[in-house]
Design a protein around this motif. Structure first.
Motif, PDB file in Angstrom:
ATOM      1  N   VAL A  12       0.801  -1.195   0.008  1.00 56.49           N
ATOM      2  CA  VAL A  12       0.177   0.037   0.133  1.00 56.49           C
ATOM      3  C   VAL A  12       0.857   1.200  -0.152  1.00 56.49           C
ATOM      4  CG1 VAL A  12      -0.087  -0.006   2.618  1.00 56.49           C
ATOM      5  CG2 VAL A  12      -1.968   1.028   1.090  1.00 56.49           C
ATOM      6  N   GLN A  13       0.393   2.307  -0.735  1.00 54.03           N
ATOM      7  CA  GLN A  13       1.082   3.426  -0.608  1.00 54.03           C
ATOM      8  C   GLN A  13       1.116   4.533   0.692  1.00 54.03           C
ATOM      9  OE1 GLN A  13      -0.339   5.900  -4.029  1.00 54.03           O
ATOM     10  NE2 GLN A  13       1.030   4.731  -5.413  1.00 54.03           N
ATOM     11  N   PRO A  14       1.870   5.166   1.048  1.00 57.79           N
ATOM     12  CA  PRO A  14       1.956   5.815   2.308  1.00 57.79           C
ATOM     13  C   PRO A  14       0.635   6.704   2.462  1.00 57.79           C
ATOM     14  CG  PRO A  14       4.236   6.153   1.456  1.00 57.79           C
ATOM     15  CD  PRO A  14       3.356   5.334   0.598  1.00 57.79           C
ATOM     16  N   LEU A  85      -1.087   4.760   6.699  1.00 58.75           N
ATOM     17  CA  LEU A  85       0.095   3.838   6.888  1.00 58.75           C
ATOM     18  C   LEU A  85       1.293   4.596   6.495  1.00 58.75           C
ATOM     19  CD1 LEU A  85      -1.670   0.503   5.848  1.00 58.75           C
ATOM     20  CD2 LEU A  85      -0.130   0.814   8.079  1.00 58.75           C
ATOM     21  N   LYS A  86       2.345   4.319   7.144  1.00 58.92           N
ATOM     22  CA  LYS A  86       3.665   5.058   6.924  1.00 58.92           C
ATOM     23  C   LYS A  86       4.699   3.964   6.554  1.00 58.92           C
ATOM     24  CE  LYS A  86       2.495   8.187  10.598  1.00 58.92           C
ATOM     25  NZ  LYS A  86       3.100   8.899  11.978  1.00 58.92           N
ATOM     26  N   ASP A  89       5.719   1.393   8.942  1.00 61.48           N
ATOM     27  CA  ASP A  89       4.838   0.407   9.748  1.00 61.48           C
ATOM     28  C   ASP A  89       5.248  -0.940   8.786  1.00 61.48           C
ATOM     29  OD1 ASP A  89       2.219   2.914   9.512  1.00 61.48           O
ATOM     30  OD2 ASP A  89       3.240   1.781  11.511  1.00 61.48           O
ATOM     31  N   THR A  90       5.895  -0.938   7.829  1.00 60.66           N
ATOM     32  CA  THR A  90       6.350  -2.040   6.929  1.00 60.66           C
ATOM     33  C   THR A  90       7.019  -3.010   7.826  1.00 60.66           C
ATOM     34  OG1 THR A  90       6.791  -0.764   5.134  1.00 60.66           O
ATOM     35  CG2 THR A  90       7.946  -2.755   5.108  1.00 60.66           C
ATOM     36  N   THR A 121       3.555  -3.854   3.347  1.00 55.64           N
ATOM     37  CA  THR A 121       4.467  -3.140   2.927  1.00 55.64           C
ATOM     38  C   THR A 121       4.078  -1.742   2.517  1.00 55.64           C
ATOM     39  OG1 THR A 121       5.818  -5.032   1.974  1.00 55.64           O
ATOM     40  CG2 THR A 121       6.492  -2.837   1.009  1.00 55.64           C
ATOM     41  N   VAL A 122       4.578  -0.625   3.184  1.00 55.24           N
ATOM     42  CA  VAL A 122       4.242   0.656   2.935  1.00 55.24           C
ATOM     43  C   VAL A 122       5.258   1.290   2.012  1.00 55.24           C
ATOM     44  CG1 VAL A 122       3.226   2.659   3.807  1.00 55.24           C
ATOM     45  CG2 VAL A 122       2.954   0.773   4.938  1.00 55.24           C
ATOM     46  N   SER A 123       4.720   1.590   0.422  1.00 52.01           N
ATOM     47  CA  SER A 123       5.897   1.978  -0.077  1.00 52.01           C
ATOM     48  C   SER A 123       5.254   2.978  -1.388  1.00 52.01           C
ATOM     49  CB  SER A 123       6.810   1.348  -0.641  1.00 52.01           C
ATOM     50  OG  SER A 123       7.939   1.536  -1.619  1.00 52.01           O
TER      51      SER A 123
END
Length: 124
Positions: A12-14, A85-86, A89-90, A121-123
């Protein structure tokens, strides 16, 4: 005799959101605390949030105001709603539950059960 199965992880994206689910199954008599932990690469596993059967919650300061834990006792399921999400948080997120289960038709035993983990995964 008891097991936890997680679902809902992903990329997911930030600023985005994800919802994790964890269902307990097997010869269950009762479930006390259910919760979520996470482990990032190179770091120790840490508490994210927990909830007792009566609804009392505990959560890490880093997720307060962003993550919400809930559970459906009738379905033996715990959820983690993750908002805003940040990248930090990954991690691999693990479900945990303190379960009293039947070993035989007349013998109960306490299990400290863990799920297999689900990657978040937050990226961008």
């Amino acid at each position: 005799q008891v097991q936890l199965v997680e679902s809902g992880g992903g990329l997911v994206q930030p600023g985005g959101s994800l919802r994790l689910s964890c269902a307990a199954s097997g010869s269950i008599f009762s479930i006390n605390t259910m919760g979520w932990y996470r482990q990032a690469p190179g770091k120790q596993r840490e508490l994210v949030a927990t909830m007792t059967k009566s609804g009392s919650t505990n959560s890490a300061d880093s997720v307060k105001g962003r993550f919400t834990i809930s559970r459906d006792n009738a379905k033996n399921t715990v959820y983690l709603q993750m908002n805003n999400l940040k990248p930090e948080d990954t991690a691999v997120y693990y479900c945990n539950a303190l379960i009293t289960g039947w070993v035989t038709h007349s013998l109960l035993r306490d299990f400290d059960s863990w799920g297999q983990g689900t990657q978040v995964t937050v990226s961008s």
